[in-house]
Design a protein around this motif. Structure first.
Motif, PDB file in Angstrom:
ATOM      1  N   PRO A   1       0.797  -1.169  -0.218  1.00 48.72           N
ATOM      2  CA  PRO A   1      -0.167   0.013  -0.014  1.00 48.72           C
ATOM      3  C   PRO A   1       0.817   1.281   0.111  1.00 48.72           C
ATOM      4  N   PHE A   2       1.886   1.327   0.490  1.00 47.52           N
ATOM      5  CA  PHE A   2       2.870   2.386   0.599  1.00 47.52           C
ATOM      6  C   PHE A   2       3.272   2.679  -0.889  1.00 47.52           C
ATOM      7  N   ALA A   3       3.704   1.564  -1.298  1.00 48.58           N
ATOM      8  CA  ALA A   3       4.293   1.746  -2.808  1.00 48.58           C
ATOM      9  C   ALA A   3       3.298   2.311  -3.821  1.00 48.58           C
ATOM     10  N   LEU A   4       2.094   1.706  -3.606  1.00 52.02           N
ATOM     11  CA  LEU A   4       0.997   2.355  -4.387  1.00 52.02           C
ATOM     12  C   LEU A   4       0.690   3.825  -4.050  1.00 52.02           C
ATOM     13  N   PHE A   5       0.884   4.054  -2.726  1.00 49.67           N
ATOM     14  CA  PHE A   5       0.582   5.588  -2.328  1.00 49.67           C
ATOM     15  C   PHE A   5       1.205   6.505  -3.239  1.00 49.67           C
ATOM     16  N   PHE A   6       2.694   6.133  -3.105  1.00 45.72           N
ATOM     17  CA  PHE A   6       3.642   7.001  -3.485  1.00 45.72           C
ATOM     18  C   PHE A   6       3.844   7.080  -5.001  1.00 45.72           C
ATOM     19  N   ILE A   7       3.360   6.017  -5.733  1.00 48.22           N
ATOM     20  CA  ILE A   7       3.344   5.941  -7.102  1.00 48.22           C
ATOM     21  C   ILE A   7       2.361   6.684  -7.603  1.00 48.22           C
ATOM     22  N   TYR A   8       1.132   6.505  -6.943  1.00 43.30           N
ATOM     23  CA  TYR A   8      -0.052   7.451  -7.586  1.00 43.30           C
ATOM     24  C   TYR A   8       0.105   8.829  -7.206  1.00 43.30           C
ATOM     25  N   PHE A   9       0.283   9.444  -6.034  1.00 46.43           N
ATOM     26  CA  PHE A   9       0.211  10.401  -5.312  1.00 46.43           C
ATOM     27  C   PHE A   9       1.527  11.548  -5.682  1.00 46.43           C
ATOM     28  N   VAL A  10       2.861  10.856  -5.522  1.00 48.17           N
ATOM     29  CA  VAL A  10       3.890  11.531  -5.782  1.00 48.17           C
ATOM     30  C   VAL A  10       4.607  11.403  -6.951  1.00 48.17           C
ATOM     31  N   ILE A  11       4.594  10.093  -7.732  1.00 49.47           N
ATOM     32  CA  ILE A  11       4.949  10.079  -9.004  1.00 49.47           C
ATOM     33  C   ILE A  11       4.069  10.562 -10.184  1.00 49.47           C
ATOM     34  N   ILE A  12       2.936   9.927 -10.103  1.00 50.62           N
ATOM     35  CA  ILE A  12       2.183  10.282 -11.241  1.00 50.62           C
ATOM     36  C   ILE A  12       1.450  11.700 -10.904  1.00 50.62           C
ATOM     37  N   HIS A  13       0.978  12.157  -9.818  1.00 50.63           N
ATOM     38  CA  HIS A  13       0.449  13.409  -9.808  1.00 50.63           C
ATOM     39  C   HIS A  13       1.336  14.579  -9.124  1.00 50.63           C
ATOM     40  N   LYS A  14       2.675  14.034  -8.967  1.00 49.25           N
ATOM     41  CA  LYS A  14       3.441  15.375  -8.866  1.00 49.25           C
ATOM     42  C   LYS A  14       3.052  16.017  -7.509  1.00 49.25           C
ATOM     43  N   THR A  15       2.612  15.215  -6.424  1.00 46.39           N
ATOM     44  CA  THR A  15       2.232  15.664  -5.066  1.00 46.39           C
ATOM     45  C   THR A  15       3.616  15.942  -4.462  1.00 46.39           C
ATOM     46  N   PRO A  16       3.950  17.176  -3.866  1.00 50.04           N
ATOM     47  CA  PRO A  16       5.179  17.379  -3.133  1.00 50.04           C
ATOM     48  C   PRO A  16       5.216  16.619  -1.886  1.00 50.04           C
ATOM     49  N   ILE A  17       6.452  15.960  -1.494  1.00 49.02           N
ATOM     50  CA  ILE A  17       6.362  14.796  -0.384  1.00 49.02           C
ATOM     51  C   ILE A  17       6.020  15.452   0.806  1.00 49.02           C
ATOM     52  N   THR A  18       6.213  16.761   1.131  1.00 51.74           N
ATOM     53  CA  THR A  18       5.837  17.844   2.333  1.00 51.74           C
ATOM     54  C   THR A  18       4.514  17.886   2.518  1.00 51.74           C
ATOM     55  N   ASP A  19       3.484  17.635   1.356  1.00 55.41           N
ATOM     56  CA  ASP A  19       2.104  17.854   1.399  1.00 55.41           C
ATOM     57  C   ASP A  19       1.524  16.634   1.777  1.00 55.41           C
ATOM     58  N   THR A  20       1.991  15.247   1.887  1.00 58.33           N
ATOM     59  CA  THR A  20       1.650  14.154   2.254  1.00 58.33           C
ATOM     60  C   THR A  20       1.581  13.778   3.656  1.00 58.33           C
ATOM     61  N   PRO A  21       0.593  12.790   4.016  1.00 61.85           N
ATOM     62  CA  PRO A  21       0.521  12.556   5.595  1.00 61.85           C
ATOM     63  C   PRO A  21       2.151  12.011   5.984  1.00 61.85           C
ATOM     64  N   PHE A  22       3.134  12.023   5.201  1.00 65.45           N
ATOM     65  CA  PHE A  22       4.451  11.660   5.616  1.00 65.45           C
ATOM     66  C   PHE A  22       5.413  12.614   5.783  1.00 65.45           C
ATOM     67  N   GLY A  23       4.823  13.815   5.325  1.00 67.03           N
ATOM     68  CA  GLY A  23       5.774  15.094   5.554  1.00 67.03           C
ATOM     69  C   GLY A  23       6.300  15.409   6.942  1.00 67.03           C
ATOM     70  N   ILE A  24       7.188  16.227   7.343  1.00 69.21           N
ATOM     71  CA  ILE A  24       7.860  16.428   8.362  1.00 69.21           C
ATOM     72  C   ILE A  24       6.897  17.608   9.137  1.00 69.21           C
ATOM     73  N   LYS A  25       6.443  18.502   7.902  1.00 71.88           N
ATOM     74  CA  LYS A  25       5.779  19.697   8.425  1.00 71.88           C
ATOM     75  C   LYS A  25       4.214  19.239   9.088  1.00 71.88           C
ATOM     76  N   LEU A  26       3.590  18.192   8.380  1.00 74.76           N
ATOM     77  CA  LEU A  26       2.378  17.481   9.031  1.00 74.76           C
ATOM     78  C   LEU A  26       2.680  17.106  10.260  1.00 74.76           C
ATOM     79  N   LEU A  27       3.618  16.280  10.537  1.00 76.20           N
ATOM     80  CA  LEU A  27       4.020  15.561  11.685  1.00 76.20           C
ATOM     81  C   LEU A  27       4.115  16.569  12.721  1.00 76.20           C
ATOM     82  N   LYS A  28       4.676  17.895  12.757  1.00 75.77           N
ATOM     83  CA  LYS A  28       4.748  18.688  13.476  1.00 75.77           C
ATOM     84  C   LYS A  28       3.649  19.256  14.094  1.00 75.77           C
ATOM     85  N   ILE A  29       2.718  19.513  13.042  1.00 77.01           N
ATOM     86  CA  ILE A  29       1.343  20.154  13.288  1.00 77.01           C
ATOM     87  C   ILE A  29       0.557  19.120  14.010  1.00 77.01           C
ATOM     88  N   ILE A  30       0.580  17.876  13.553  1.00 75.43           N
ATOM     89  CA  ILE A  30      -0.070  16.782  14.670  1.00 75.43           C
ATOM     90  C   ILE A  30       0.397  16.930  16.093  1.00 75.43           C
TER      91      ILE A  30
END
Length: 507
Positions: free
Chosen positions: A209-238
């Motif tokens: 599931p992690f591989a599918l997540f990164f392929i779909y959101f990060v590679i195919i749809h060019k989502t910055p990794i910092t905007d995903t639920p795995f970004g450091i910025k979001l972890l600080k907010i949580i």
């Protein structure tokens, strides 16, 4: 054949009891999750890249399925969840069958079927826990299968599937890593279960599931990794959000939380009492399967403590392991009573348990039968009228706008976006007033700029502006009250003649 018939009756009864939920108004989280799912489905914006989202994505996929089957309706969400929960009931039966017998499985399924209707746990609200309890249960089921058939040719497949469903649970919501992943990681790392092949197969399934997540959101749809639920910025907010318990953040909620927590412990007392007895039985049994169930329960408790907000649906992950351990306790009590001579039975102990069981079962069934009144009275905190008004306001906006128009909801009520099926002009679904401490000055400025740039046709107000004067001035310069929905929903419409844009005021 008889066991199958009883299992079917359990599923039918559980579904019937949930019918009381079907026409209750949708809460704000239905609006938030539903809007993200609707935007994704209709290619109006992708979560993370175009719409801010802090949670992993699978609940939105579930909502997309619901939209495809039922459309956007109150009954559609609740009916689908009732049907979906039936799969969890069947999974718990299979766990009991493997741990002991079909009779034990039926007890576990029956307990979970009743508990999945408990109003005080907020099954009727939009919450991810009620959905990821299925992949969590499946993950533990496959580990029990692996332990039950250690020398089977498909043992490693069971381990692989356990890891896969654990990651699927995580893709619903991150706390699943604590109440599902943690006990399994610990269990698989201990002898006699540990082996390189077993751990490797589990991790292989977990990684998919992690591989599918990164392929779909990060590679195919060019989502910055910092905007995903795995970004450091979001972890600080949580981490910032969980820095203090909910009670300290909003003292006004203390009264309702006391009512809710009291309702939870009252409704679940039957499970709690027998869960404690079942934990003792499982500990004394000493098999790896029973040890795994104890770890599941323990880590589910830990995940609630870590959340620190103690909202009712945070207790839902406890229901499956409690049902399993309670089923073990009840099955053991019946087995003991049937094998011990009548003259040697402890009538005082059995009598006390029967009295307690009848009392708590009566309390549970009583709450289930009066669900509509209990829910609207206590557990909605009087907000059911507001949710209905937001639905009416959303339908009004949909009827008086085009699909290309924007609408903006100032307040907590994201259901405006879902019911209107109109786009939010900002990347943030919830405005700064909802949680001012979480918005920096730059983020507030970006929110304001999005409104100026997209200038929504309707501006819906369900909250005061507090210190955000620039947003208040924007409304007073450019909008006029179009319609009011009681209680507390004000729909403002953009003026026909352009007015001077309100100047930016520092927050």
């Amino acid at each position: 054949m008889l066991d199958a018939l009883i299992l079917v009756l359990i599923c039918i009864l559980s579904y019937y009891l949930k019918r009381s939920y079907f026409n209750l108004p949708l809460d704000r989280d239905y609006g938030g999750h539903g809007y993200v799912a609707y935007s994704w489905l209709h290619k109006r914006g992708l979560m993370y890249r175009d719409i801010y989202e802090s949670k992993t994505p699978l609940l939105k996929i579930i909502y997309i399925i619901i939209f495809k089957i039922y459309g956007i309706t109150r009954i559609g969400f609740r009916k689908f969840l009732a049907q979906y929960t039936t799969l969890s009931i069947l999974t718990l039966y299979c766990v009991g069958l493997l741990l002991d017998s079909s009779h034990t499985g039926l007890i576990m399924a029956g307990l979970f079927g009743l508990a999945s209707c408990i109003p005080s746990l907020w099954w009727h609200f939009s919450n991810t826990e009620s959905y990821y309890i299925l992949p969590t249960s499946l993950s533990f089921l496959f580990l029990v299968l692996m332990l039950t058939h250690p020398h089977s040719s498909i043992t490693h497949l069971y381990t692989f599937l356990a890891g896969l469903f654990c990651a699927i649970a995580f893709m619903f919501k991150q706390p699943a890593l604590i109440n599902t992943g943690l006990p399994q990681f610990i269990f698989l790392s201990l002898p006699p279960v540990f082996s390189i092949i077993t751990v490797s197969m589990y991790l292989a399934g977990f990684a998919i599931p992690f591989a599918l997540f990164f392929i779909y959101f990060v590679i195919i749809h060019k989502t910055p990794i910092t905007d995903t639920p795995f970004g450091i910025k979001l972890l600080k907010i949580i981490r910032q959000y969980h820095a203090s318990p909910l009670f300290k953040k909003n003292p006004a909620t203390t009264h309702y939380h006391r009512i809710r927590l009291k309702g939870i412990f009252t409704d679940c007392m039957l499970l709690i009492v027998f869960g404690i007895i079942g934990s003792w039985c499982a500990f004394n049994t000493g098999t790896p399967q029973h040890a795994l169930m104890l770890m599941w329960l323990g880590c589910a408790i830990v995940s609630i403590i870590i959340s620190r907000t103690y909202l009712p649906y945070h207790f839902i992950p406890l229901i499956a392991p409690l049902s399993i351990l309670s089923g073990i306790a009840i099955a053991n009590l019946f087995a003991h009573a049937s094998h011990v001579p009548f003259s040697q039975l402890n009538f005082y102990g059995i009598g006390a348990l029967l009295v307690l069981s009848c009392f708590f079962l009566y309390q549970l069934i009583n709450d289930l039968l009066v669900m509509p009144h209990v829910l609207i009275g206590n557990f909605y905190s009087g907000e059911d009228g507001l949710y209905t008004s937001c639905e009416d306001a959303g339908n009004y906006i949909k009827a008086h706008s085009t699909p290309d128009d924007y609408v903006y909801s100032w307040g907590h009520e994201a259901t405006i976006y879902l019911w209107s099926q109109r786009r939010c002009p900002s990347r943030m679904i919830f405005p700064p007033v909802m949680n001012p401490s979480m918005f920096s000055k730059d983020q507030v400025a970006a929110e304001y700029s999005s409104l100026i740039r997209n200038m929504p046709k309707f501006f819906v107000i369900t909250s005061t502006f507090d210190g955000f004067k620039e947003f208040e001035m924007l409304v007073s310069y450019n909008y006029v009250l179009d319609k009011k929905f009681e209680p507390g929903v004000y729909v403002f419409k953009r003026r026909e003649q352009a007015q001077p844009i309100a100047p930016t005021v520092a927050p």
